[in-house]
Every structure is written in structure tokens, then in C-alpha cells.
Design a protein around this motif. Sequence first.
Motif, short mmCIF file in Angstrom:
data_model
loop_
_atom_site.label_atom_id
_atom_site.label_comp_id
_atom_site.label_asym_id
_atom_site.label_seq_id
_atom_site.Cartn_x
_atom_site.Cartn_y
_atom_site.Cartn_z
N ALA A 216 0.82 -1.22 0.00
CA ALA A 216 0.00 0.00 0.00
C ALA A 216 0.86 1.27 0.00
CB ALA A 216 -0.92 -0.01 1.22
N ILE A 217 2.17 1.13 -0.21
CA ILE A 217 3.07 2.27 0.01
C ILE A 217 2.80 3.42 -0.95
CG2 ILE A 217 4.96 1.48 -1.47
CD1 ILE A 217 5.29 3.10 2.02
N ASP A 218 2.45 3.15 -2.20
CA ASP A 218 2.18 4.24 -3.14
C ASP A 218 0.95 5.03 -2.72
OD1 ASP A 218 4.39 3.56 -4.64
OD2 ASP A 218 3.26 2.35 -6.08
N ARG A 219 -0.07 4.32 -2.30
CA ARG A 219 -1.29 4.99 -1.82
C ARG A 219 -0.99 5.80 -0.56
NH1 ARG A 219 -4.03 0.89 -1.76
NH2 ARG A 219 -4.50 0.33 0.39
N SER A 220 -0.17 5.22 0.32
CA SER A 220 0.19 5.93 1.55
C SER A 220 0.98 7.20 1.24
CB SER A 220 1.03 5.01 2.44
OG SER A 220 0.28 3.91 2.88
N ALA A 221 1.92 7.11 0.30
CA ALA A 221 2.73 8.27 -0.06
C ALA A 221 1.85 9.39 -0.60
CB ALA A 221 3.78 7.88 -1.09
N ALA A 222 0.87 9.05 -1.42
CA ALA A 222 -0.04 10.07 -1.96
C ALA A 222 -0.87 10.70 -0.84
CB ALA A 222 -0.95 9.43 -3.01
N GLN A 223 -1.29 9.90 0.13
CA GLN A 223 -2.07 10.43 1.25
C GLN A 223 -1.25 11.41 2.07
OE1 GLN A 223 -3.00 6.74 3.16
NE2 GLN A 223 -4.78 6.30 1.87
N VAL A 224 -0.02 11.05 2.36
CA VAL A 224 0.84 11.91 3.17
C VAL A 224 1.19 13.19 2.41
CG1 VAL A 224 3.07 12.09 4.33
CG2 VAL A 224 1.75 9.97 4.49
N LYS A 225 1.47 13.05 1.13
CA LYS A 225 1.80 14.23 0.32
C LYS A 225 0.65 15.22 0.31
CE LYS A 225 3.68 15.55 -4.19
NZ LYS A 225 4.14 15.05 -5.52
N ALA A 226 -0.57 14.72 0.22
CA ALA A 226 -1.74 15.59 0.20
C ALA A 226 -1.93 16.31 1.54
CB ALA A 226 -2.99 14.78 -0.13
N ALA A 227 -1.47 15.67 2.62
CA ALA A 227 -1.66 16.26 3.96
C ALA A 227 -0.51 17.15 4.38
CB ALA A 227 -1.84 15.14 4.99
N ALA A 228 0.61 17.09 3.66
CA ALA A 228 1.83 17.79 4.09
C ALA A 228 1.87 19.20 3.51
CB ALA A 228 3.06 17.00 3.66
N HIS A 229 1.31 20.13 4.24
CA HIS A 229 1.30 21.52 3.81
C HIS A 229 2.38 22.29 4.56
CE1 HIS A 229 -2.38 20.65 1.71
NE2 HIS A 229 -2.97 20.26 2.84
N GLY A 230 3.46 22.62 3.87
CA GLY A 230 4.55 23.35 4.51
C GLY A 230 5.35 22.47 5.44
N LYS A 231 6.24 23.09 6.19
CA LYS A 231 7.11 22.36 7.09
C LYS A 231 6.41 22.05 8.41
CE LYS A 231 11.53 24.23 5.46
NZ LYS A 231 12.80 24.90 5.87
N MET A 232 6.74 20.90 8.98
CA MET A 232 6.26 20.56 10.31
C MET A 232 6.87 21.52 11.32
SD MET A 232 6.39 16.43 10.80
CE MET A 232 8.17 16.47 10.89
N THR A 233 6.08 21.91 12.29
CA THR A 233 6.62 22.67 13.42
C THR A 233 6.87 21.77 14.62
OG1 THR A 233 4.38 23.23 14.16
CG2 THR A 233 5.50 24.79 12.69
N THR A 234 6.38 20.54 14.57
CA THR A 234 6.63 19.57 15.64
C THR A 234 8.13 19.29 15.73
OG1 THR A 234 4.51 18.51 15.13
CG2 THR A 234 6.07 17.27 16.50
N PRO A 235 8.73 19.42 16.91
CA PRO A 235 10.16 19.09 17.04
C PRO A 235 10.44 17.66 16.59
CG PRO A 235 9.38 20.24 18.99
CD PRO A 235 8.17 19.92 18.18
N LEU A 236 11.49 17.50 15.77
CA LEU A 236 11.81 16.22 15.17
C LEU A 236 13.24 15.81 15.49
CD1 LEU A 236 11.42 13.83 13.15
CD2 LEU A 236 12.05 15.42 11.32
N LEU A 237 13.39 14.58 15.99
CA LEU A 237 14.69 13.95 16.16
C LEU A 237 14.78 12.80 15.18
CD1 LEU A 237 17.39 13.37 17.71
CD2 LEU A 237 16.02 11.91 19.23
N PHE A 238 15.85 12.79 14.35
CA PHE A 238 16.06 11.68 13.42
C PHE A 238 17.33 10.96 13.82
CE2 PHE A 238 17.22 9.31 9.72
CZ PHE A 238 16.02 8.96 9.12
N LEU A 239 17.19 9.68 14.14
CA LEU A 239 18.32 8.85 14.54
C LEU A 239 18.67 7.92 13.39
CD1 LEU A 239 16.52 8.30 17.82
CD2 LEU A 239 18.94 8.92 17.92
N GLY A 240 19.87 8.09 12.84
CA GLY A 240 20.34 7.23 11.77
C GLY A 240 21.48 6.37 12.27
N SER A 241 21.56 5.14 11.79
CA SER A 241 22.58 4.24 12.31
C SER A 241 23.89 4.39 11.55
CB SER A 241 22.10 2.80 12.22
OG SER A 241 21.99 2.39 10.87
N GLU A 242 24.96 4.02 12.20
CA GLU A 242 26.30 4.13 11.62
C GLU A 242 26.42 3.32 10.33
OE1 GLU A 242 30.69 2.54 12.90
OE2 GLU A 242 29.56 3.64 14.41
N MET A 243 25.73 2.18 10.27
CA MET A 243 25.89 1.29 9.13
C MET A 243 24.87 1.53 8.02
SD MET A 243 26.66 -2.37 10.97
CE MET A 243 26.62 -3.25 9.42
#
Length: 289
Positions: A216-243
Motif C-alpha cells: 500500500a506504500i504508493d497509496r500511503s505516499a499520496a495520502q501523506v503528500k496531500a496532507a503535508a502543507h509546509g514544514k512541520m513545526t513539531t520538534p523532530l529527532l532523526f536517529l540514523g545508524s552508523e551502518m
Amino acid sequence: MSAHETNLSRRFSHHKTTVNGIQLHYVTGGIGPPVLLLHGWPQTWWEWRHIMPALAENFTVFALDLRGFGDSEKVPPESGYDAANLCADLLALLDRLDLRSVNLVGHDLGGLVAYAFTRFHSDRVERLALADTPLPLYDLEVPEWSEIEKRLWHQRFHQVPYLPEALITGRERLYLSWFFSSAYDPTAIGPEDIDEYVRTYASPGGLSSGFAFSRAIDRSAAQVKAAAHGKMTTPLLFLGSEMTLQDVFDEPLKQIAANVKTVVVPRSGHWMPEENPDFFTEQLLSFLE
């Protein structure tokens, strides 16, 4: 019962509740502001076992099995594994638990659901933490993604109808173990942990439910894109792994978030909450507190 299970059973309790037409399983404990933990694939709430006790010192922890995963209800793949419906599950759960807002933490596909929920219902999320979340699947532009995607061959494989189930059924342990063997420290996810994951993915409907999100990922991506108006103001932490993702998301994340911090988790592959739980917990507590 393992030492982890004994420690968790003393401090946390298991619950099931029916929301949005499906029975969801979650584990909860602690006291303080709520933190909702969303697991990745091929995992369940169990991936947070090392993180939960420290969080519970200052927060009320809810570790959820997403729709179709773990001990939540396995419903047919066509029964709503797109982002909008998974987020409807979360919204109904928060209402059932009488939680006006939460701190939201997601890993892998759980991070995709957490990000989508924040886009759909930003007023219900205080802070958002994402761990090795493949946001390009939701249309975020990352120049390095073509190289990263070569390691994610299974995403496309899982989208093929019926064939993955036919090939993997009866071989669930072999298949899941292959992914966990990519850990920085392969002993971080031991035989008993793999037993727990295999128990649920090998249950009736477990594989199909696990693959339904990818289908369902393509449908999900379209749903999120439609809802994403501008930048989020919610504080965001992104943790990426070394590998894996490392710090390649530094600049791209500024496309979607006004307040973002990225951290590379050392001595860890994709399974950060299990491979380097101390560092992961330290970063998470610093962000949430």
C-alpha cells in the motif's frame, strides 16, 4: 522466561482493545507524559524491550503492535494497511486511552506511520522521533537514496502479490534471521528474540499482514503528500545508524521540518534500539525531556 521478559512483566502490562474495527495489542507501564512507541519490520513491540524501563522512569510508555503485527489482530491485506487507516487506528487508540497528545517514536515502517500521523494530526503530537525511517518512500528527496535503496530489495519483493508468502511460509525463521544478521553486533538480537518475532510472523496471516504495508506504500505516499502543507513545526529527532542511513538525511529533513536534529547512532546497524540501546535511550530521553 528470559531475564528481559521477567523484568518487563514486573513493570509493564499487556492490553488489548478494539478501535477502528480492529483489536490492537499494546504494552504499557511507567508514569508521566505519554510516549507511544511504533515498531519496524520484521519486528513487534518487543524491539523496545531495552528502551522501555528507562523511559518508564519519567514517562508513561505505550509500546504498540501495529495493525496486523505482533499480537494485534491479523486482518486481510486489503483491509486498510495504508497510512491513512493505520493513523486512524492510532487516533482511535489515543481517544480510547484519553490521551490528548503524545510523544511519538517510530522505527523503520513504524517511523513512516509516526511521520504520517504527525502530518495528519499535528495537534496530537508533542515531539516526534524517527529511527532509520525510509522517508523517501513518502516522497522525500534524498540524493543518496538510489544507493541506499539497493540494500532495500525486499521492499519491492514484498509488493509482489502472493509470491513472497508462497516462498517464505515454513521458512520464516530463515528469512527473518537473514535480516537480523546484518546487525553491527549480530548477537544483539539473540535466538530467543528471533523466536518471539517468528512466533507472530509465522502465525496465520502474519506474513501477509507484514507485507500489506509495502503493497500500500504508493497509496500511503499520496495520502501523506496531500496532507503535508509546509514544514512541520513539531520538534523532530532523526536517529540514523552508523551502518545504514548515517547523516544523509541532514539537509533533506530541512525540507519537511522547521525544528530538526539528526544523530548518528554509533556501533549500530538498522536495529538501533536493540544494538545500542544505551546510546539510543540517552538521545531519546534528552530529546523528550
